[in-house]
Each structure stands twice: as C-alpha cells, then as structure tokens.
Write a protein that holds these residues in place. Structure first.
Motif, mmCIF file in Angstrom:
data_model
loop_
_atom_site.group_PDB
_atom_site.id
_atom_site.type_symbol
_atom_site.label_atom_id
_atom_site.label_comp_id
_atom_site.label_asym_id
_atom_site.label_seq_id
_atom_site.Cartn_x
_atom_site.Cartn_y
_atom_site.Cartn_z
ATOM 1 N N TYR A 296 0.844 -1.209 0.000
ATOM 2 C CA TYR A 296 0.000 0.000 0.000
ATOM 3 C C TYR A 296 0.880 1.259 0.000
ATOM 4 N N ILE A 297 1.879 1.260 0.865
ATOM 5 C CA ILE A 297 2.784 2.423 0.947
ATOM 6 C C ILE A 297 3.497 2.622 -0.398
ATOM 7 N N ALA A 298 3.850 1.513 -1.039
ATOM 8 C CA ALA A 298 4.557 1.623 -2.328
ATOM 9 C C ALA A 298 3.662 2.295 -3.375
ATOM 10 N N ILE A 299 2.366 1.995 -3.335
ATOM 11 C CA ILE A 299 1.432 2.642 -4.278
ATOM 12 C C ILE A 299 1.393 4.145 -3.998
ATOM 13 N N ILE A 300 1.316 4.495 -2.721
ATOM 14 C CA ILE A 300 1.252 5.930 -2.352
ATOM 15 C C ILE A 300 2.528 6.628 -2.846
ATOM 16 N N ASP A 301 3.674 5.961 -2.675
ATOM 17 C CA ASP A 301 4.944 6.563 -3.119
ATOM 18 C C ASP A 301 4.924 6.791 -4.637
ATOM 19 N N ARG A 302 4.401 5.799 -5.385
ATOM 20 C CA ARG A 302 4.361 5.942 -6.850
ATOM 21 C C ARG A 302 3.417 7.076 -7.244
#
Ligand code: SAM
Ligand code: SF4
Length: 456
Positions: A296-302
């Motif tokens: 989830y955090i990786a999606i937010i970062d992208r």
C-alpha cells in the motif's frame, strides 16, 4: 403517461452510489409527474434508499418506517401515500420487509429501480406483491438512458457496480452483486449530457471503481476492455468538464496506467481516496484485503512521484477480530507514514453473513473505542496540518453557490475543501484562483486573485 403533479420524498442513506441512485430514481419518476419534496409529510411517494454497511442498518430502517406510519394514515383520505424501500437493505431483507412492516408497499433492489413505474402500478393493484431484487445491472443502465435532471455544477456518475473482493468484514458483494462495468459509450453519453446542462465536475463512482473494465467505444471491439486510466483521459476530452474524480478504489486494482493518468491529466484532481483499513499484515490478511501494508505504501509513493501535489484520503477499521495492541500500533505507524489529508475511521461492526462476524476473537467494545479515539486524534492533527499547509497557496476553486454571508461565495478546492471568499455571484459555476489566507479543520478562506478561468 399521467402528468398529475405528485410529491416525491426520497431519504438517502450511505454512500455516494446511493446518492447517484436516488437521483436516477427521481429521473425515472419525473415523467410520471413526481416532483421532489423536502419532507415526507403529505408526500404521495416516499422512498427510503437504504444502506447496509453499518450495524443495525435494518433496525434503523424499521424505526423510520414506524415514524412514517402516522403520515401514511393521515394521507389516506387524500390520495394515499406509497412507501418504498430501496437500496442494500431492500436487497438483503427482500420480502421480509413487507412482512415485518406492512406499511411498506414495495421493495426494490439497487439493480432494478429503473422498474419503479411498473412496481408502483403493481403495488397499487396488488399490495404485498411489488418486489424486485434481481441483479440485472445491464438492463438498468440501458433503460435509464443519459438524460438526467441536475442541480449545481458537480455530479456523480456510476461507471462500475458490485464487487468480487469479499473482504471478510463487508456486505457489499452480497447486496450489490458481482463486479460489472458500464460500456464507455454509455458513460460518455451521460457525461456529455451533464456537461450540456452546466455540470463542470464529475465523480466516477464504483464500489471498486479502479477495477473498471468497460467495453470500448462502438466499433472498436478488437481493442479489449478499457481500464479506468483510459476512461479518465477520454472524459477529460469532453467539452465543459473541468474536473474529474473517482471513488472508491482498491489497492489491488491500482495499475500503472491509472497512476500515470494523475501525471498526464490535469483535469484529474490531485486528491485520491485509497482505503487501506488496517496497517497490520496479519489483520489485512484476515480481512482478505489481498495486499500488505508495504504494498500500500509503495502505491502511495508511486502516486506522489507521478503527481507531487497529490493528497491522500483513506478508510480505517479499528478492532477487527484478532487486532492486538501491536496490530493497532502498526495501523498508527502506517497512518504516520502516509500522512492523510483526511481519513474516515470506523469501529469494526459485525455484518451478519460475513466471515468476520463468525470469527471467535472479537475485540472488546471498550478497547475498540479507546483505540478509535487515539487514531482519530492523530488523523485530526494530520487533517488540520494539511489544511494549514494551504495558507499562502493559490488554489483553483470551483464556485458552487453563494456563501452564508452577503457577498460571499462557497466553492471547493481540488482537495474537496470548502472555500469561502468574497466575490461576485457571476462567478458561480466557474473556477477562480483564490489565495488562501486562513484555514480551520473543515474549511479554508481567502481572496480572489483576480484571474478567473471560465469553465464554460
Ligand atoms: N470498496 C471500498 C474499499 O474496498 O475500501 C469500500 C466500500 S465500503 C462501502 C466503505 C467503508 O466502510 C469501507 O472502506 C470500510 O472502512 C467501512 N466498512 C465496511 N464494512 C464495515 C464493517 N463491517 N465495520 C466497520 N466498517 C466497515
Ligand atoms: Fe467491500 Fe470494498 Fe472489500 Fe468490495 S473491496 S468487499 S466493497 S470493502
């Protein structure tokens, strides 16, 4: 078709999809002479468009029906009052509603409300038999057509319905049925018609909107289904539409094309609702969310890399079965890392028929309340900080209506914040640049910078 004027009162519970459905019910009933009323007193037709997401949803509907009974008795001498129950409680309870509350004349599910005219006629002919809770979503949108009555400058447009995710806390897959997307042509026709009536902002709706996979525009069958990113770019080409939003998305259905749409489509507002529900991988697994906290955090970062000014909102459930202090800490940790502009948070409530309701390790209500208070304080601080970070910025604001004070306008920022500003009424329906000078938890205020962008 009868055109005698009749009063229609619709009470809408729950999410934006129900708001859209209530609007479409009005559209279906207008040709029969129904006009919207603000109260149920003296109405010819009352519709309760219900939501099943919260605990005791059905009980609340039955108590509302109890309150309607004397109004129906009063109206008996002057044409009578027809009472309908629509929406997800109607879907879940079906015929049981008419058995338990004989005051109800008809029951209609979320996929069959286009048949309201027939059902009303049927209810008048044979009481107790007007019930339709089939799942025939394709037929619904074909029959509804694209002509809608609109008010204001912003409208919801359902593009996708249903859900196959089966999160273990959620009733939606049972009340709204399997996932289904509307064809692109049909959506575009509806939005064009809205733009012609002055709508400037559309919010594309779906229970799982980023799972959208609509049939491509006519004659391009070889192309395969369109994803949401492609649909958003296409909607951005419709003249008059200045702002696009969509909700609600699921982390599992985020694809690169949709993330890129935030980078290459300025009309797509930089405000994104991506519920996560919990920050502990153990709880996410038990909820059947099908992703981890890090994913989830990786999606937010992208998303932030694609659109640096994007702000994130979310949903959290506190006290899902098995949630320990450490799991709750993981949720707080995720919230700190994401830094939400706004986030809804709910105590877990058992929904009958869902796997979560049968789990043995339910969390004590007192513990849930205490954890929720801690989470909400953190979220409230984040929201206040986000609003304060607007001070000094110049934001495009879509002016929707006069403000409460004389000479004041009320509008919305790209982040859906309420913005108050002094300005001429001619700006209503247009986008103007506002320099933000003050912020509170729920709204912003500022002054017009002089430059305005005509939305026409
Ligand atoms: N489809 C969206 C998603 O996947 O996140 C959410 C749809 S649901 C209608 C809206 C929100 O209600 C959820 O995100 C969840 O936070 C909350 N919710 C749903 N079922 C719940 C339950 N049993 N107890 C507490 N909150 C619930
Ligand atoms: Fe409910 Fe959303 Fe999960 Fe579907 S994805 S089951 S609508 S919470």
């Amino acid at each position: 078709m009868s055109t005698t004027r009749k009063r229609l009162f619709i009470k809408t519970y729950g999410c934006q999809m129900n708001v859209y459905d209530s609007d479409r019910m009005k559209d279906v009933l207008t040709p029969l002479g129904y006009e919207s009323a603000d109260t149920p007193e003296g109405a010819d037709l009352v519709i309760l468009n219900t939501c099943h997401i919260r605990e005791k949803a059905a009980e609340k509907v039955y108590s509302e029906l109890g309150r309607l009974r004397p109004l129906k008795d009063e109206k008996a001498a002057s044409g009578g009052m027809t009472i309908a129950v629509a929406g997800c409680v109607a879907q879940a309870e079906g015929a049981e509603i008419m058995k338990r509350a004989p005051v109800v004349d008809l029951v209609v599910g979320p996929q069959t409300y286009h048949k309201l005219p027939e059902l009303i006629a049927q209810a008048h002919r044979a009481k107790g038999e007007a019930l339709d809770t089939e799942f025939e979503v394709e037929d619904k949108f074909d029959r509804l057509g694209s002509d809608r009555q609109v008010e204001g400058y912003s409208a919801f447009v359902t593009v996708q319905e249903g859900c196959d995710k089966f999160c273990t806390f959620c009733v939606v897959p049972y009340t709204r049925g399997a996932e289904w997307s509307r064809p692109v042509d049909q959506i575009v026709a509806e939005i064009r018609a809205l733009a012609a009536k002055g709508i400037r902002e559309v919010t594309l709706l779906g229970q799982n909107v980023n799972a959208f996979h609509g049939a491509p525009p006519s004659g391009r069958e070889d192309e395969g289904a369109w994803g949401l990113g492609k649909l958003v770019r296409h909607v951005a080409l419709i003249g008059g539409i200045e702002r696009i939003r969509f909700t609600t998305s699921h982390p599992r259905d985020m694809d690169e094309d949709l993330i890129q749409a935030f980078a290459d489509t300025p009309k797509l507002m930089p405000y994104f609702h991506l519920p996560v529900q919990a920050g502990s991988d153990k709880i996410l697994k038990s909820m059947n969310r099908q992703h981890t906290a890090e994913e989830y955090i990786a999606i937010i970062d992208r998303l932030r890399a694609a659109r640096p000014d994007i702000a994130i909102s979310g949903d959290m459930i506190i006290g899902f079965p098995g949630e320990t202090d450490a799991d709750f800490e993981a949720t707080l940790d995720l919230v700190r890392r994401v830094n939400y502009a706004s986030c809804f948070s709910f105590k877990y409530s058992k929904r009958p028929g869902t796997p979560g309701a049968a789990m043995f390790n339910q969390v004590d209500e007192g513990v849930k309340s205490a954890r929720l208070a801690v989470l909400q304080e953190l979220l409230s601080d984040q929201q206040a900080a986000f609003n304060e970070s607007m001070i000094g910025q110049t934001l495009p604001v879509l002016f929707e209506k006069p403000g409460r004070l004389d000479g004041q306008l009320h509008g919305r920022s790209p982040y859906l914040q309420s913005v108050h500003v002094e300005g001429p009424a001619e700006l209503i329906g247009q986008i103007g640049e506002v320099r933000i000078e003050a912020a509170s938890r729920n709204s912003l205020s500022g002054s017009l910078t002089g430059s305005k962008r005509s939305a026409a």
